[in-house]
Structure formats: structure tokens, C-alpha cells
Write an enzyme that holds these catalytic residues in place. Structure first.
Site, PDB file in Angstrom:
ATOM      1  N   TYR A  27       0.842  -1.193   0.000  1.00 36.41           N
ATOM      2  CA  TYR A  27       0.000   0.000   0.000  1.00 36.41           C
ATOM      3  C   TYR A  27       0.875   1.240   0.000  1.00 36.41           C
ATOM      4  CZ  TYR A  27       0.537   0.007   5.152  1.00 36.41           C
ATOM      5  OH  TYR A  27       1.026  -0.001   6.427  1.00 36.41           O
ATOM      6  N   CYS A  28       0.358   2.281  -0.642  1.00 38.75           N
ATOM      7  CA  CYS A  28       1.119   3.509  -0.825  1.00 38.75           C
ATOM      8  C   CYS A  28       0.156   4.678  -0.996  1.00 38.75           C
ATOM      9  CB  CYS A  28       2.056   3.386  -2.016  1.00 38.75           C
ATOM     10  SG  CYS A  28       1.266   2.807  -3.522  1.00 38.75           S
ATOM     11  N   THR A  29       0.703   5.852  -1.162  1.00 36.69           N
ATOM     12  CA  THR A  29      -0.103   7.043  -1.401  1.00 36.69           C
ATOM     13  C   THR A  29      -0.122   7.299  -2.900  1.00 36.69           C
ATOM     14  OG1 THR A  29       0.657   7.920   0.701  1.00 36.69           O
ATOM     15  CG2 THR A  29      -0.385   9.484  -0.799  1.00 36.69           C
ATOM     16  N   CYS A  60       3.393   1.403  -5.681  1.00 35.26           N
ATOM     17  CA  CYS A  60       2.892   0.026  -5.662  1.00 35.26           C
ATOM     18  C   CYS A  60       2.871  -0.567  -7.061  1.00 35.26           C
ATOM     19  CB  CYS A  60       1.492  -0.023  -5.054  1.00 35.26           C
ATOM     20  SG  CYS A  60       1.453   0.367  -3.302  1.00 35.26           S
TER      21      CYS A  60
END
Length: 97
Positions: free
Chosen positions: A71-73, A78
Site C-alpha cells: 500500500y502507498c499514497t 505500488c
């Protein structure tokens, strides 16, 4: 999970974690200041200075025999991470939507 996709909805993540069939590895690929604000309990946090270090970290620290949900912003890390890790022989990789 949609066929041919690595995207995993929050509901899909809940279902995957609830199955309990095997351990699922959560990988937080966000910047260090974002992870300090909060993260999933038990998530692996690479704590890298640059995302380019992620792949060497994964080669030595990410289990290949368990499903991994990154998970990432914003999703870019990702998406790139999953693509490169698949080229390096990883499978069972997902990205939280």
C-alpha cells in the site's frame, strides 16, 4: 481481485486476511514521515531513503512464499513495485486500492 489485476479493494483485503489460510504480508511503501503517522499493525516498513532501494530490500526481506499486499499514497510506487518484483520472480502480489 479482478482477473489479471493486482488491485485489491479494502473489502478484498479484509476477506484475504480473514481467511487465515496463510500469513499475508503487508508492505508499507510510503515515505517515512507518512508511516510515522500510522500504518497497518504488523506491516513491513522498509524505511528507505529512496524508493530505488526498495527492490534490493525486497530481494532480502520480502518472503516469496506468502501473499504480499503493498500500500502507498497515490499508487505509483505500488504499481512500479509489483511490476519489477514480478520480473524478479515474486508472485502473489497485490496493491491495496
Amino acid at each position: 481481485v479482478r482477473e489479471g489485476s493486482s488491485a485489491l479493494s479494502p473489502k478484498g483485503l479484509h476477506e484475504l486476511l480473514s481467511k487465515g489460510e496463510q500469513e499475508v504480508v503487508l508492505v508499507d511503501t510510503r515515505n517515512s514521515y507518512e508511516t510515522q503517522i500510522g500504518k497497518f499493525r504488523g506491516a513491513l516498513v522498509p524505511e528507505l531513503r529512496s524508493f530505488t532501494e526498495f527492490f534490493d530490500w525486497a530481494d532480502t526481506s520480502l518472503p516469496r512464499d506468502k501473499p504480499a499486499v503493498m500500500y502507498c499514497t497515490g499508487g505509483i510506487r505500488c504499481e512500479k513495485g509489483i511490476e519489477v518484483l514480478r520480473e524478479r520472480g515474486f508472485s502473489n502480489l497485490y496493491q491495496l486500492e
